[in-house]
Design a protein around this motif. Structure first.
Motif, PDB file in Angstrom:
ATOM      1  N   LEU A  32       0.824  -1.206   0.000  1.00  0.00           N
ATOM      2  CA  LEU A  32       0.000   0.000   0.000  1.00  0.00           C
ATOM      3  C   LEU A  32       0.861   1.261   0.000  1.00  0.00           C
ATOM      4  O   LEU A  32       0.532   2.253  -0.665  1.00  0.00           O
ATOM      5  CB  LEU A  32      -0.928   0.003   1.215  1.00  0.00           C
ATOM      6  CG  LEU A  32      -2.068  -1.021   1.193  1.00  0.00           C
ATOM      7  CD1 LEU A  32      -2.701  -1.152   2.575  1.00  0.00           C
ATOM      8  CD2 LEU A  32      -3.121  -0.624   0.156  1.00  0.00           C
ATOM      9  N   MET A  33       1.947   1.234   0.743  1.00  0.00           N
ATOM     10  CA  MET A  33       2.875   2.363   0.759  1.00  0.00           C
ATOM     11  C   MET A  33       3.424   2.611  -0.643  1.00  0.00           C
ATOM     12  O   MET A  33       3.466   3.758  -1.122  1.00  0.00           O
ATOM     13  CB  MET A  33       4.018   2.098   1.736  1.00  0.00           C
ATOM     14  CG  MET A  33       5.089   3.180   1.796  1.00  0.00           C
ATOM     15  SD  MET A  33       4.610   4.654   2.703  1.00  0.00           S
ATOM     16  CE  MET A  33       4.914   4.126   4.391  1.00  0.00           C
ATOM     17  N   ASN A  34       3.824   1.544  -1.313  1.00  0.00           N
ATOM     18  CA  ASN A  34       4.368   1.681  -2.664  1.00  0.00           C
ATOM     19  C   ASN A  34       3.324   2.228  -3.625  1.00  0.00           C
ATOM     20  O   ASN A  34       3.616   3.094  -4.463  1.00  0.00           O
ATOM     21  CB  ASN A  34       4.887   0.329  -3.156  1.00  0.00           C
ATOM     22  CG  ASN A  34       6.116   0.468  -4.023  1.00  0.00           C
ATOM     23  OD1 ASN A  34       6.272   1.452  -4.732  1.00  0.00           O
ATOM     24  ND2 ASN A  34       7.000  -0.515  -3.967  1.00  0.00           N
ATOM     25  N   GLU A  35       2.101   1.754  -3.527  1.00  0.00           N
ATOM     26  CA  GLU A  35       1.018   2.243  -4.389  1.00  0.00           C
ATOM     27  C   GLU A  35       0.778   3.727  -4.173  1.00  0.00           C
ATOM     28  O   GLU A  35       0.561   4.489  -5.126  1.00  0.00           O
ATOM     29  CB  GLU A  35      -0.269   1.452  -4.120  1.00  0.00           C
ATOM     30  CG  GLU A  35      -0.226   0.013  -4.607  1.00  0.00           C
ATOM     31  CD  GLU A  35      -1.465  -0.775  -4.197  1.00  0.00           C
ATOM     32  OE1 GLU A  35      -2.381  -0.173  -3.588  1.00  0.00           O
ATOM     33  OE2 GLU A  35      -1.513  -1.982  -4.484  1.00  0.00           O
ATOM     34  N   ASN A  36       0.796   4.157  -2.910  1.00  0.00           N
ATOM     35  CA  ASN A  36       0.596   5.574  -2.595  1.00  0.00           C
ATOM     36  C   ASN A  36       1.734   6.433  -3.112  1.00  0.00           C
ATOM     37  O   ASN A  36       1.525   7.561  -3.567  1.00  0.00           O
ATOM     38  CB  ASN A  36       0.426   5.761  -1.084  1.00  0.00           C
ATOM     39  CG  ASN A  36      -1.011   5.644  -0.631  1.00  0.00           C
ATOM     40  OD1 ASN A  36      -1.700   6.639  -0.446  1.00  0.00           O
ATOM     41  ND2 ASN A  36      -1.483   4.420  -0.474  1.00  0.00           N
ATOM     42  N   MET A  37       2.963   5.920  -3.054  1.00  0.00           N
ATOM     43  CA  MET A  37       4.103   6.667  -3.580  1.00  0.00           C
ATOM     44  C   MET A  37       3.974   6.855  -5.092  1.00  0.00           C
ATOM     45  O   MET A  37       4.229   7.935  -5.618  1.00  0.00           O
ATOM     46  CB  MET A  37       5.411   5.958  -3.217  1.00  0.00           C
ATOM     47  CG  MET A  37       5.773   6.088  -1.754  1.00  0.00           C
ATOM     48  SD  MET A  37       7.478   5.587  -1.379  1.00  0.00           S
ATOM     49  CE  MET A  37       7.324   3.806  -1.503  1.00  0.00           C
ATOM     50  N   LYS A  38       3.587   5.803  -5.782  1.00  0.00           N
ATOM     51  CA  LYS A  38       3.412   5.892  -7.236  1.00  0.00           C
ATOM     52  C   LYS A  38       2.345   6.928  -7.590  1.00  0.00           C
ATOM     53  O   LYS A  38       2.509   7.720  -8.516  1.00  0.00           O
ATOM     54  CB  LYS A  38       3.023   4.527  -7.805  1.00  0.00           C
ATOM     55  CG  LYS A  38       4.151   3.511  -7.820  1.00  0.00           C
ATOM     56  CD  LYS A  38       3.666   2.161  -8.358  1.00  0.00           C
ATOM     57  CE  LYS A  38       4.784   1.117  -8.344  1.00  0.00           C
ATOM     58  NZ  LYS A  38       4.287  -0.208  -8.790  1.00  0.00           N
TER      59      LYS A  38
END
Length: 457
Positions: A32-38
């Motif tokens: 989820l963190m990675n998705e939000n960063m993208k």
């Protein structure tokens, strides 16, 4: 007696169950963190992205070749620090002074605040005999800002007790330069950063593998070196993006979870902490892992156990009844002792006005502290793991600063353990960054000056 002990243990574990996530939960946090960063890096950032992913315009890290004298300012609380950094053959010579900021200055007109800052700079350069030198300066300004260039940064909103009029929405470098001009100083601000970037840059000066910076203190934030080809919202020279150069991204990851994506691990204790905070519904991730809130999370659990009649014979002291009265430093103090040692724990209970307690009560209090701090370390590790997945290096050093990481006895080891579980084949190390807020700002000024000279040449 054993049956009573077993009953208490079972009740305690039942209360702590929601704080004890499984590996798959932390894997989901990382995803989820990675998705939000993208989302935050898109050309038109998705409004559902909690991570703002601010471009800092710091495109290089120090490599040890920097030379010269550089000033730095560090403002992030009730004290202002002015520093002189002299770089000679890879060596760092440092001098600094601390100047207090009166409460009326913190809430008065913005012009007076910056006049005070300029006056402090003048005192410092006169003391060091530098008043006739044209010195570049870096400014660590640890408040929420939107950056428009390395030396153009607009304050979004004041925090930490500051309420100066005429500053929010304005360029702090312009305000600073106006005040410096009135003092007739030769100093010029060439870079503005926050403390997270400072931690990373200060560490990178001695460790070329450093690509990530983390703050784990009263609050929390993270930054990392991103490839410009992955930044859709890049507005600068398109050649830089096409060539895939690096730039530090300030994630502002404390707001992760504001959109509800962390509801699957949010506990009743987290919800209580959020509701009694000054900013309900905001900074959800920060409230689960940072020093400002961890003690309160623990207090919420302890109160429930007291109300259950499991702890302190059901007696709730007035002090423990008070929000924020169980300080996060108590977790560090209690957990720093061996389990059979109770000196620190007894001191904490005395400060909380708990008059009667048993050995079992002491064991329970320690168990609560361990559960709260372990979850915090594992959640922080999940965030770091997401950053590691974005950094295209075979080995990465993560610079970490902040009182929670610095003083908690097991935060480092628990973070290391969880990152290893999440990314078993990734090579990394967590490294304490020393004085990033000061040294980092001066080093960014040095990098900026060096790049400017190279461009002119």
């Amino acid at each position: 007696m054993p049956s009573k002990m077993t009953h208490q243990t079972n009740m305690v574990e039942k209360r702590l169950n929601s704080l004890q996530c499984e590996l798959k939960d932390y894997e989901q946090v990382m995803q989820l963190m990675n998705e939000n960063m993208k989302k935050g890096l898109k050309e038109q950032p998705d409004i559902s992205a909690d991570l703002k992913m601010y471009i800092t315009y710091v495109r290089s890290l120090p490599n040890g070749s920097e030379v010269g004298k550089f000033l730095a300012l560090d403002l992030g609380g009730t004290n202002l620090r002015v520093l002189l950094l002299e770089l000679i053959d890879g060596q760092v010579l440092l001098k600094s002074s601390i100047y207090s900021i009166a409460e009326n200055t913190m809430i008065g007109p913005g012009k007076e605040l910056f006049s005070h800052i300029a006056a402090c700079i003048q005192q410092f350069v006169e003391r060091e005999g530098l008043e006739n030198e044209d010195l570049p300066m870096g400014f660590t300004f640890s408040f929420p800002c939107k950056q428009f260039g390395l030396k153009k940064s607009h304050l979004v909103n004041w925090t930490k007790g500051f309420k100066c009029d005429g500053v929010e929405g304005e360029d702090i470098v312009t305000l600073l330069h106006n005040a410096i001009a009135e003092q007739k100083l030769l100093v010029r601000c060439v870079a503005v950063i926050n403390d997270t970037v400072g931690a990373m840059v200060a560490c990178a000066h001695l460790d070329q593998d450093c690509q990530i910076g983390i703050i784990l203190g009263t609050g929390t934030n993270a930054c990392y070196m991103e490839n410009t080809t992955k930044i859709e919202k890049w507005r600068e020279d398109n050649t830089i993006r096409q060539h895939g150069e690096g730039v530090i991204i300030n994630t502002e990851w404390g707001a992760f979870g504001n959109n509800g994506c962390l509801d699957f691990i949010t506990t009743e204790y987290d919800k209580a902490v959020d509701q009694m905070s000054k900013n309900p519904g905001e900074q959800i991730y920060e409230k689960m892992i940072s020093g400002m809130y961890l003690g309160e999370v623990a207090r919420q659990v302890l109160v429930k156990l007291i109300q259950d009649g499991i702890l302190f014979k059901g007696h709730l002291s007035n002090r423990l009844r008070t929000p924020m009265a169980f300080y996060t430093k108590y977790l560090s103090e209690i957990e720093s002792e061996e389990e059979h040692e109770l000196d620190n724990l007894k001191q904490v209970l005395d400060e909380l006005h708990v008059m009667e307690y048993s050995l079992t009560d002491c064991v329970i209090v320690r168990r609560v502290c361990e559960a709260v701090s372990t979850r915090a370390a594992y959640l922080a590790a999940a965030g770091v793991a997401a950053l590691l997945e974005r950094v295209e290096k075979s080995f990465v050093t993560i610079a970490v600063d902040g009182s929670l990481y610095r003083y908690h006895p097991t935060f480092h080891s628990k973070m290391t353990d969880m990152i290893g579980q999440l990314l078993p084949h990734r090579k990394f190390r967590l490294k304490l960054s020393n004085d990033g807020s000061g040294i980092g700002a001066a080093l960014v000024a040095a990098i900026s000056t060096q790049m400017t000279i190279a461009t002119l040449a």
